[in-house]
Design a protein around this motif. Structure first.
Motif, PDB file in Angstrom:
ATOM      1  N   THR A  49      51.418 -45.671 -13.557  1.00 18.08           N
ATOM      2  CA  THR A  49      49.963 -45.655 -13.695  1.00 18.08           C
ATOM      3  C   THR A  49      49.396 -44.258 -13.506  1.00 18.08           C
ATOM      4  OG1 THR A  49      49.832 -47.915 -12.837  1.00 18.08           O
ATOM      5  CG2 THR A  49      47.801 -46.628 -12.820  1.00 18.08           C
ATOM      6  N   GLN A  50      50.020 -43.477 -12.619  1.00 14.64           N
ATOM      7  CA  GLN A  50      49.476 -42.178 -12.213  1.00 14.64           C
ATOM      8  C   GLN A  50      48.040 -42.375 -11.728  1.00 14.64           C
ATOM      9  OE1 GLN A  50      50.379 -38.753 -14.701  1.00 14.64           O
ATOM     10  NE2 GLN A  50      51.983 -39.876 -15.750  1.00 14.64           N
ATOM     11  N   LEU A  51      47.942 -43.153 -10.661  1.00 15.18           N
ATOM     12  CA  LEU A  51      46.668 -43.604 -10.132  1.00 15.18           C
ATOM     13  C   LEU A  51      45.840 -42.455  -9.576  1.00 15.18           C
ATOM     14  CD1 LEU A  51      44.966 -46.158  -9.385  1.00 15.18           C
ATOM     15  CD2 LEU A  51      46.183 -46.159  -7.188  1.00 15.18           C
ATOM     16  N   GLN A  52      44.562 -42.476  -9.885  1.00 18.93           N
ATOM     17  CA  GLN A  52      43.614 -41.508  -9.351  1.00 18.93           C
ATOM     18  C   GLN A  52      42.406 -42.275  -8.814  1.00 18.93           C
ATOM     19  OE1 GLN A  52      40.819 -38.836 -11.779  1.00 18.93           O
ATOM     20  NE2 GLN A  52      42.429 -37.387 -11.238  1.00 18.93           N
ATOM     21  N   LEU A  53      42.018 -41.990  -7.559  1.00 17.11           N
ATOM     22  CA  LEU A  53      40.933 -42.705  -6.906  1.00 17.11           C
ATOM     23  C   LEU A  53      39.843 -41.736  -6.457  1.00 17.11           C
ATOM     24  CD1 LEU A  53      43.042 -45.105  -4.639  1.00 17.11           C
ATOM     25  CD2 LEU A  53      41.972 -45.658  -6.835  1.00 17.11           C
TER      26      LEU A  53
END
Length: 646
Positions: free
Chosen positions: A484-488
């Motif tokens: 996903t290469q999550l960024q929050l």
């Protein structure tokens, strides 16, 4: 053998570093001890997971921007859960400074192809040109490398200007064209478009050495892909490669236009769009320059062409509906798509809306000269963006998503929130854009006492409004799929109050008795589905009359190839307003603001409609509402599909 193993280890380390760089937030500051209201914070993500604590006392509510920087071809699931938090506070977040973007400039100068060229169109040095000319166009769903899928278009010259020569399909007559079309094409190229772009972006090379840009008018553009697709205009990159054989290249600087065009604002926007494609292709197919330029990725190629519509024309007809579609469902439309056709996203309106808004924000921060530098740079895609801006793509992506949210939070006359770079400077996403009513990106409302599952395309984002659960501190746990290469990105809202709501429903057989009085007042029919009743409510402790107003109401159907909308501004809504409608309808202090009865014939002719409305209170704060007309019976409530107050 040892050298091969060493190279393999180096490659693995480089790939690992690239993944870490895209998923790890830049530590611009230490972790904060509390969230400052109205300011966004980057949240640490480790191994596609994150945990942090949020307080839910009094009126606290939050905005969480959940983004994926993964492969645009993939769908990713992100799971959000909460539980009561222990006494120790966990807040791995850093405040994002407003000067992180825009004030930076590239630390190293990109290697750019010079803006001038020995092949600039020059009528004095041109070779003789035929008055009749054949062009080949790919017209089927078949492969591009098979000549059987190309049609031969026989043309002749029907108009000529200082910089452009217009050819018409011999199967058509000038009488079949809209009056003034040929004159407007030559005038716009000669007097406006080519002189302006030559000064700001660059030139289109004279590939065939005939001294002028070729414009081909043909009805074939109305029945491409075997009749499945219709285009207003197009440019073929292969035409700018003179070493290719016919029919795969027409070996010239050529723009193709549909013969059904009209001489209006849309024409200027279309010509600007296609001409930027021509400049970009001519720059990136040069064989006489020191640097070899790779083919630009489709998402950025189309973004540059859409920006040109803003810079060199006043038309929005090629953009307004695309922006609206993207903002209604931001998680479904990936940004970084290198090959639209191969990905099945060719002419996907939501993707086009995303890529336009991204580059529009980049140009707002770094200046209009950015467009020319992107065209002439010797790299493509995200690397091109990073090279020209001097900023990492993940950081740009995060700031862009913040800008999408912030552009809807401004009060009329107020400066952009959280600093100079927090919002767009050239476009508002919180007001009507021509016929399309924009009210910002549509969020998901989440009660933290329940689980939430999100689905995101790679390089897309979802805005989540975390509602107040009024049960103290809770620990939020977020888990995403691998890749996903999550960024929050997180913000505590400033004094949020859900002060408005609304509801829309069809006039139904079961509720005719209930609606007779309304219909009598408005002189409308009482037959089922003949009208839609829309009501808006305001929550207030005061028992006085409601002080808010409905600024505008948009009804749209924007699905697939169909795009229809009706935007009713405040003055327009007066026609449908039911008078003397102020009344209290609940013990929770909700007061009816207005009731509107809108006839069916004034709406798009579809059942699954979306209503979007903007309300403004006495302090200038706006509320965005999304509603779907219901067919259920019963009394109105003060509930709505989605409500966002700014």
């Amino acid at each position: 053998m040892f050298l091969r193993q060493l190279l393999l280890c180096g490659l693995i380390l480089a790939c690992g570093f690239a993944i870490w760089r895209w998923t790890t937030p830049i530590p611009s500051s230490a972790h904060v001890t509390h969230l400052e209201p109205g300011h966004f914070h980057s949240v640490d993500v480790l191994g596609e997971q994150s945990e942090f604590d949020l307080d839910f006392d009094a009126n606290e509510s939050y905005v969480l921007i959940v983004s994926s920087l993964g492969n645009a071809a993939n769908d990713f699931q992100v799971e959000l859960k909460t539980k009561p938090s222990p006494r120790s506070r966990l807040l791995p977040a850093r405040k994002i400074a407003s000067h992180d973007i825009g004030e930076q400039r590239p630390t190293a100068k990109p290697r750019l192809v010079p803006i001038s060229s020995p092949h600039e169109i020059n009528a004095d040095q041109s070779e003789p040109h035929p008055r009749q000319r054949d062009f080949f166009i790919h017209v089927t769903d078949g492969p591009l490398d098979h000549p059987a899928h190309y049609a031969r278009v026989q043309t002749h010259v029907v108009a000529e200007g200082k910089t452009v020569r217009v050819y018409l399909d011999r199967n058509m007559s000038k009488r079949n064209l809209a009056r003034g079309l040929l004159r407007e094409i030559t005038r716009y190229f000669d007097d406006e478009l080519i002189p302006q772009t030559r000064q700001t972006i660059g030139i289109c090379r004279d590939i065939d050495h005939d001294g002028k840009l070729a414009v081909v008018l043909t009805p074939w553009l109305g029945r491409l892909q075997g009749g499945k697709s219709s285009l207003g205009g197009m440019v073929r990159g292969s035409d700018f490669r003179p070493h290719l054989q016919f029919p795969f290249s027409n070996r010239g600087d050529i723009i193709y236009l549909n013969t059904n065009l009209q001489p209006d604002d849309h024409l200027e926007a279309l010509l600007a769009h296609e001409f930027i494609h021509a400049i970009a292709y001519s720059e990136r197919t040069k064989i006489d320059t020191l640097f070899t330029c790779p083919r630009e990725e489709d998402w950025l190629n189309e973004a540059m062409a859409h920006i040109a519509e803003n810079l060199y024309s006043d038309g929005w007809s090629n953009l307004d509906y695309r922006i609206s579609r993207y903002l209604d469902d931001t998680a479904s439309y990936p940004l970084v798509v290198s090959d639209y056709y191969g990905s099945g996203l060719w002419r996907n309106h939501g993707c086009r809306g995303a890529t336009y808004l991204f580059l529009r924000w980049i140009v707002d921060q770094y200046g209009e000269e950015t467009l020319g530098r992107l065209i002439r740079n010797n790299v493509a895609g995200c690397q091109n963006i990073e090279n020209v801006t001097g900023c990492d793509f993940p950081q740009l992506f995060r700031q862009w998503t913040i800008a999408l949210w912030n552009t809807t939070r401004q009060i009329e006359g107020e400066s952009p929130i959280s600093g100079r770079n927090a919002a767009f400077h050239s476009i508002s996403l919180n007001r009507p854009l021509k016929k399309w009513g924009l009210i910002g990106p549509r969020p998901v409302n989440w009660s933290p006492t329940e689980d939430l599952n999100l689905h995101l395309k790679g390089t897309s984002t979802r805005f989540v409004r975390i509602l107040n659960s009024k049960d103290g501190r809770r620990r939020v746990s977020i888990n995403a799929e691998p890749g996903t290469q999550l960024q929050l990105t997180l913000m505590k809202e400033e004094d949020f109050r859900a002060s408005h709501s609304g509801e829309a429903r069809w006039l139904s057989q079961e509720s005719i008795t209930q609606d007779l009085q309304l219909c009598a007042v408005s002189n409308e029919s009482t037959s089922p589905n003949s009208a839609i009743i829309v009501r808006f409510f305001e929550q207030s402790a005061s028992k006085s009359h409601a002080s808010s107003i409905v600024n505008f109401l948009t009804c749209e159907y924007n699905v697939g190839k169909v795009r229809q909308t009706h935007c009713f501004r405040a003055d327009d809504l007066a026609e449908f307003r039911i008078p003397n409608s102020n009344q209290t309808i609940s013990d929770e202090g909700y007061r009816l603001i207005d009731t509107y009865l809108i006839p069916r014939h004034r709406l798009p002719p579809y059942e699954e409609l979306t209503f979007k409305a903007q309300l403004i209170n006495a302090h200038g704060r706006t509320t965005s509402l999304w509603m779907r007309p219901q067919k259920s019976t019963g009394q109105f409530t003060h509930r709505t599909m989605t409500a966002v107050t700014f």
